[in-house]
Design a protein around this motif. Structure first.
Motif, PDB file in Angstrom:
ATOM      1  N   TYR A 108       0.806  -1.230   0.000  1.00 56.14           N
ATOM      2  CA  TYR A 108       0.000   0.000   0.000  1.00 56.14           C
ATOM      3  C   TYR A 108       0.832   1.269   0.000  1.00 56.14           C
ATOM      4  O   TYR A 108       0.318   2.357   0.147  1.00 56.14           O
ATOM      5  CB  TYR A 108      -0.983  -0.025   1.177  1.00 56.14           C
ATOM      6  N   THR A 109       2.145   1.125  -0.147  1.00 57.60           N
ATOM      7  CA  THR A 109       2.968   2.327  -0.255  1.00 57.60           C
ATOM      8  C   THR A 109       3.602   2.368  -1.644  1.00 57.60           C
ATOM      9  O   THR A 109       3.534   1.402  -2.398  1.00 57.60           O
ATOM     10  CB  THR A 109       4.064   2.364   0.835  1.00 57.60           C
ATOM     11  N   THR A 110       4.219   3.499  -1.966  1.00 50.80           N
ATOM     12  CA  THR A 110       4.701   3.700  -3.339  1.00 50.80           C
ATOM     13  C   THR A 110       6.018   2.965  -3.571  1.00 50.80           C
ATOM     14  O   THR A 110       6.689   2.519  -2.631  1.00 50.80           O
ATOM     15  CB  THR A 110       4.953   5.190  -3.634  1.00 50.80           C
ATOM     16  N   VAL A 111       6.371   2.899  -4.840  1.00 50.77           N
ATOM     17  CA  VAL A 111       7.639   2.297  -5.254  1.00 50.77           C
ATOM     18  C   VAL A 111       8.796   2.989  -4.530  1.00 50.77           C
ATOM     19  O   VAL A 111       9.655   2.339  -3.934  1.00 50.77           O
ATOM     20  CB  VAL A 111       7.787   2.409  -6.792  1.00 50.77           C
ATOM     21  N   SER A 112       8.805   4.323  -4.533  1.00 53.48           N
ATOM     22  CA  SER A 112       9.888   5.081  -3.887  1.00 53.48           C
ATOM     23  C   SER A 112       9.970   4.776  -2.395  1.00 53.48           C
ATOM     24  O   SER A 112      11.053   4.598  -1.847  1.00 53.48           O
ATOM     25  CB  SER A 112       9.678   6.582  -4.054  1.00 53.48           C
ATOM     26  N   GLU A 113       8.804   4.723  -1.746  1.00 55.76           N
ATOM     27  CA  GLU A 113       8.808   4.452  -0.300  1.00 55.76           C
ATOM     28  C   GLU A 113       9.330   3.053   0.001  1.00 55.76           C
ATOM     29  O   GLU A 113      10.042   2.841   0.979  1.00 55.76           O
ATOM     30  CB  GLU A 113       7.401   4.620   0.270  1.00 55.76           C
ATOM     31  N   ASN A 114       8.986   2.100  -0.836  1.00 53.26           N
ATOM     32  CA  ASN A 114       9.493   0.741  -0.647  1.00 53.26           C
ATOM     33  C   ASN A 114      11.013   0.698  -0.779  1.00 53.26           C
ATOM     34  O   ASN A 114      11.704   0.079   0.015  1.00 53.26           O
ATOM     35  CB  ASN A 114       8.866  -0.223  -1.672  1.00 53.26           C
ATOM     36  N   ASN A 145       5.943   6.941  -8.052  1.00 53.59           N
ATOM     37  CA  ASN A 145       4.853   7.273  -7.130  1.00 53.59           C
ATOM     38  C   ASN A 145       3.659   6.327  -7.205  1.00 53.59           C
ATOM     39  O   ASN A 145       2.612   6.582  -6.623  1.00 53.59           O
ATOM     40  CB  ASN A 145       4.405   8.714  -7.369  1.00 53.59           C
ATOM     41  N   ARG A 146       3.833   5.234  -7.915  1.00 54.57           N
ATOM     42  CA  ARG A 146       2.774   4.231  -8.044  1.00 54.57           C
ATOM     43  C   ARG A 146       2.771   3.330  -6.812  1.00 54.57           C
ATOM     44  O   ARG A 146       3.827   2.959  -6.302  1.00 54.57           O
ATOM     45  CB  ARG A 146       3.050   3.419  -9.320  1.00 54.57           C
ATOM     46  N   LYS A 147       1.593   2.965  -6.324  1.00 53.59           N
ATOM     47  CA  LYS A 147       1.519   2.022  -5.202  1.00 53.59           C
ATOM     48  C   LYS A 147       1.927   0.634  -5.689  1.00 53.59           C
ATOM     49  O   LYS A 147       1.535   0.214  -6.776  1.00 53.59           O
ATOM     50  CB  LYS A 147       0.096   1.967  -4.645  1.00 53.59           C
TER      51      LYS A 147
END
Ligand code: ADP
Ligand code: MG
Length: 316
Positions: free
Chosen positions: A104-110, A141-143
Motif C-alpha cells: 500500500y505504499t509507493t515504489v519510492s517508499e518501498n 509514485n505508483r503504489k
C-alpha cells in the motif's frame, strides 16, 4: 602497516561455504557443499527445479540453523535463528522469489524503506539512483499493489541494493520480467554490482543470467555440486547431458556431446540422418533429425522438409 591490513582485509573478503549438509525432514536436500565466492564476484547456481538452489541461498542467509557445516562472510560466521533474534545481517541482502514488499505504499517508499529519514535529501538522491538502476523512474509514485509481477521484482531488487550490501543473494531475479526489459535490466544490475564490488550468488534457470555476467557457475544435482568453473569452461566442456541442456539443444554422438551449431549439414559424410522437424529460430533453423535410433539437433540456414535424408558432419 595500515595499507597491509587493508590489503589483507580486502583479500579475505569472501563468502565461504564449508561442508554444508541440510535436510528439512529425514532425507537430505544438500550434501557436503563447499565453495567460495571472492569479493565482487558473481556465482550462478543452476540445477533442476527441486535441486536445492533456494535452500542453499536460505542457508547462506542464515534462515535455518546448520547442524552440519558452516557459512562465513569476511571472517564472520553466519548463524541461524537459534543465535539471532532477527534473521539476516546488514551486509547481506536476499531477494526471494516472493519479494515481500509493502503493497500500500509507493515504489519510492518501498525502495527507501531502510534509508535514514534524518537525511531526506540523500534519501531522495539514493532512491532516484536506484529507480534508474531498475528502470522504474516512471513508476516512482505508483503504489506497489498496482504493479505487475515483473515491476514488483524490480522494486525488490532496488530495495535490496538501497543500503549497498557487501553481498547480494538473488533467487531467480528476472523470472517475472518480460523479454523486452530483461536484457537491459541484467546489464544494469550486474554492471552495478561490479561497479560497487558487491558479491552475488544468483540462483537461476536462465542461461542468459549466467553467460556474460557470472564469473563462475556451479551445477547442483543429486544434492551435490557436480561441476563448478567459469561459464566459458563449462560451456565448452559440459561433461553431462544435464549441463549441456542448460545451454541449448545438443546431440550425443559416440558418447560425445555436441551443441546444434557444432553439427553441419553437408553433401557427403559417413553420418546420415532423417529429418523429423524444422523449428524456426530467428537467425537460423533448428533441424531435428533421427540418427541411428535417437534424435539429434543441427543448426541450419533454411528449413528442411520432414522425411528428407541428410548427411551431417561435426565442426569443432
Ligand atoms: P530449487 O530452488 O532448486 O527449486 P528448493 O531448494 O526450493 O529447490 O527445494 C529443494 C528440495 O527441498 C525440494 O525437494 C523441496 O520440495 C524441498 N523443500 C523446500 N522447502 C522446504 C520446506 N520448507 N520444507 C520441506 N521441504 C522443503
Ligand atoms: Mg527455487
Amino acid at each position: 602497516m595500515r595499507n597491509q591490513a587493508v590489503f589483507l582485509w580486502y583479500f579475505c573478503t569472501m563468502l565461504q561455504v564449508k561442508n554444508v549438509s541440510f535436510a528439512y525432514t529425514k532425507s537430505k536436500v544438500l550434501s557436503n557443499i563447499s565453495f567460495d565466492v571472492p569479493r565482487g564476484d558473481t556465482l550462478a547456481i543452476i540445477g533442476e527445479s527441486g535441486s536445492g538452489k533456494s535452500t542453499l541461498l536460505k542457508l547462506i542467509f542464515g534462515e535455518y540453523d546448520l547442524k552440519q557445516g558452516e557459512v562465513w562472510w569476511n571472517g564472520e560466521q553466519i548463524l541461524g535463528p537459534a543465535f539471532n533474534l532477527v534473521v539476516g545481517y546488514d551486509f547481506m541482502k536476499y531477494v526471494t522469489q516472493e519479494f515481500d514488499l509493502m503493497p500500500y505504499t509507493t515504489v519510492s517508499e518501498n525502495i527507501g524503506k531502510h534509508l535514514s529519514r534524518f537525511y531526506p535529501e540523500q534519501k531522495e538522491l539514493r532512491t532516484n539512483e536506484l529507480l534508474k538502476v531498475v528502470e522504474l523512474e516512471a513508476f516512482a509514485n505508483r503504489k506497489v499493489k498496482n504493479l505487475s509481477g515483473g515491476q514488483k521484482q524490480r522494486v525488490a531488487l532496488a530495495r535490496a541494493l538501497a543500503k549497498e550490501p557487501e553481498i547480494l543473494l538473488l533467487d531467480e531475479p528476472f523470472s517475472n520480467i518480460d523479454n523486452f526489459k530483461k536484457q537491459s535490466l541484467r546489464r544494469s544490475i550486474f554492471g552495478y554490482l561490479k561497479e560497487k564490488d558487491i558479491s552475488c550468488v544468483v540462483a537461476t534457470h536462465d542461461k542468459n543470467d549466467v553467460l556474460g555476467f557470472a564469473d563462475e557457475m556451479m551445477v547442483l544435482h543429486n544434492k551435490e555440486i557436480v561441476i563448478k568453473d567459469t561459464p566459458q569452461n563449462i560451456y565448452n566442456n559440459p561433461k553431462l547431458p544435464l549441463v549441456a541442456s542448460f545451454f541449448g539443444e545438443f546431440s550425443e554422438i559416440d558418447n560425445t556431446l555436441y551443441y546444434a551449431h557444432q553439427l553441419r549439414i553437408t553433401d557427403q559424410s559417413n553420418f546420415e540422418a532423417v529429418v523429423k522437424h524444422s523449428y524456426f529460430n530467428g537467425n537460423s533453423w533448428l533441424i531435428e533429425a533421427v540418427y541411428q535410433t535417437h534424435s539429434i539437433f543441427i543448426t541450419h540456414h533454411t528449413e528442411i522438409k520432414s522425411g528428407s535424408n541428410v548427411c551431417f558432419e561435426i565442426v569443432q
